[in-house]
Scaffold this active site. Structure first.
Site, mmCIF file in Angstrom:
data_model
loop_
_atom_site.group_PDB
_atom_site.id
_atom_site.type_symbol
_atom_site.label_atom_id
_atom_site.label_comp_id
_atom_site.label_asym_id
_atom_site.label_seq_id
_atom_site.Cartn_x
_atom_site.Cartn_y
_atom_site.Cartn_z
ATOM 1 N N LYS A 183 -85.235 -51.549 36.678
ATOM 2 C CA LYS A 183 -85.521 -50.189 36.443
ATOM 3 C C LYS A 183 -85.647 -48.746 37.768
ATOM 4 C CE LYS A 183 -87.471 -50.106 31.719
ATOM 5 N NZ LYS A 183 -89.056 -50.999 31.230
ATOM 6 N N ARG A 184 -86.693 -49.560 39.048
ATOM 7 C CA ARG A 184 -86.555 -49.203 39.975
ATOM 8 C C ARG A 184 -85.321 -48.522 40.447
ATOM 9 N NH1 ARG A 184 -86.044 -51.918 43.909
ATOM 10 N NH2 ARG A 184 -86.142 -53.675 42.875
#
Ligand code: GLU
Length: 468
Positions: free
Chosen positions: A245-246
């Site tokens: 998700k980063r």
């Protein structure tokens, strides 16, 4: 080869992410290539983590990518009776057995093994063997069911991506296939499904490599054919770390929101770990015609956002102009922007597509033409130099009866510049800023042609009015 049947088997615990989409695409392409079937199976037995929203997100993502299953979606939660039936058959056949070890006993066992610096594992105390006496069955412990894994030898397969993989059976303890409440466990459901659905090729992420030897052993115990396995290496982000998700847009539908075309995403994903010579741009049909498991790279594939943007722009430019305009128009409409009274969207999108790699960027760039643009006064003051003012006024006057098309407008600009002894930027820069609010814009003649005579005369006159 027997008929090819592949499956995509997501667990609905979140959106369809890029890694899952690639797995689905490879399974789809392999089935298409062989004229086989591509099956969608929703692995929703983890009730605590599965949600209907996630199921919908997966279905939406696949529909957006155009990955239509030939069969399914099948839901594991609807197949519980079948799993229980197979468990009963295995108990009867002696390939599985009830185990009454209590939680406390398991904890004690674990503590002893850890004290001896051994890997914690079930010791087989309830495993029936010839000549072995099993402990007395306790009254109050509901049993789990364990698979009777072979004790000796190895379990091996020729992975189509990673080559030969072997596990010693001694490393695998007797897997629980049904919990004490009778519910079947994950690896077991996968096995029964792959068997029942006649899956010939299991293409999935390499986070499942450790499940494969157990699954093969259970399939063997059931007398089932063993599918061919292909475990895909992971996808790394632009920065070389595991995609997460980063890295921002990892959900497939986020790519839609960000203005990517499904055609571009499909093409991009196909090249993430698979290749066909040096081909970078190819259609879904070409992918299906070319796809095989021989050209999947065993090393991790690295995401490259620049390349995806490049491909996306390529596909945007390849769209019929009216189609591109319609897609951008839909985005603007969704923002509440009315395009009917502004420049023709087909002309506007055609003019700006070279500078905008996504539909979103294109909508962003064009929005102001429909909602009104006010150039920042500082920017205007900076570029509207005193010596340019008379030339600009002269130019506006000429606009009233010039033929309204780029070449005639370009000729008028040239003539005006020559009359005033100025160079192109002296006229072009203020025009760009007055008309678009920005210094970067397409060539002015084309920009004016796109915006329309009335609008241009109105805006330039207004700017001059403020500065003369
Ligand atoms: N449900 C598993 C997952 O989402 C995939 C299982 C499989 O492909 O065998 O990771």
């Amino acid at each position: 080869m027997k008929s090819v049947r592949t499956r995509f088997a997501p667990s609905p615990t979140g959106f369809l992410h890029i890694g899952g989409a690639r797995t689905a695409l490879f399974s789809w392409a392999f089935a298409r290539h062989h004229g086989g079937a591509f099956i969608l199976r929703i692995e929703d037995t983890d009730v605590a983590r599965s949600t209907p929203e996630a199921v919908q997100a997966i279905l939406d993502g696949m529909a957006w990518l155009g990955l239509t299953p030939d069969e399914g979606p099948f839901y594991q939660m609807q197949r519980t009776d079948r799993y229980k039936e197979v468990i009963r058959q295995m108990l009867a056949a002696g390939t599985a057995y009830p185990c009454y070890t209590s939680k406390e006993e398991l904890e004690a066992l674990r503590a002893e093994q850890e004290a001896r610096h051994e890997k914690p594992r079930y010791d087989g105390r309830w495993r029936p063997e010839a000549g072995k006496t099993l402990p007395p069955i306790p009254a109050d412990v509901p049993p789990v069911v364990r698979f009777k894994n072979p004790r000796d030898g190895v379990v091996a397969w020729d992975d189509q991506v990673k080559g030969r993989i072997e596990f010693a059976n001694a490393e695998l303890d007797d897997l629980i296939i049904a919990r004490a409440d009778g519910t079947p466990t994950y690896n077991f459901c996968v096995v029964v499904d792959d068997w029942d659905m006649g899956i010939s090729h299991v293409i999935r992420g390499d986070d499942h490599v450790n499940n494969t030897p157990r699954q093969i052993n259970i399939l063997r115990a059931l007398g089932a054919d063993i599918p061919t396995y292909a475990h895909l290496s992971m996808i790394l982000g632009d920065d070389g770390t595991k995609l997460s998700k980063r890295h921002g847009a990892v959900s497939v539908m986020q790519y839609d929101a960000d203005g990517f075309l499904p055609e571009a995403v499909i093409n991009y994903l196909a090249r993430l770990g698979w290749s066909h010579g040096d081909d970078e741009v190819f259609s879904r049909e070409q992918l299906a015609a070319w796809f095989n498991l021989d050209h999947i790279t065993p090393s991790a594939a690295q995401f490259n956002t620049e390349k995806l943007l490049w491909l996306n722009q390529h596909y945007m430019k390849a769209l019929p102009p009216a189609d591109l305009a319609a897609r951008v128009g839909a985005r603007l409409a969704a923002r509440g922007v009315v395009t009917a009274d502004g420049p023709d969207l087909v002309k506007a999108t055609a003019l700006y597509v070279d500078r905008c790699p996504t539909l979103k960027a294109l909508a962003d760039a064009l929005q102001g033409f429909y909602t009104g643009i006010e150039a920042a006064p500082e920017l205007l003051a900076q570029h509207l130099s005193a010596d340019a003012l008379p030339a600009l006024a002269d130019f506006v006057a000429g606009l009233a009866d010039v033929a309204w098309e780029a070449p005639a407008i370009a000729a008028l600009i040239k003539a005006t510049l020559a009359r005033h002894g100025l160079k192109m930027p002296r006229l072009a820069m203020p025009l760009r800023i007055i008309l678009t609010g920005r210094a970067e814009a397409p060539s002015v003649d084309a920009l004016l042609a796109m915006m329309g005579r009335e609008k241009v005369i109105e805006k330039v006159s207004a700017a001059l009015g403020k500065h003369l």
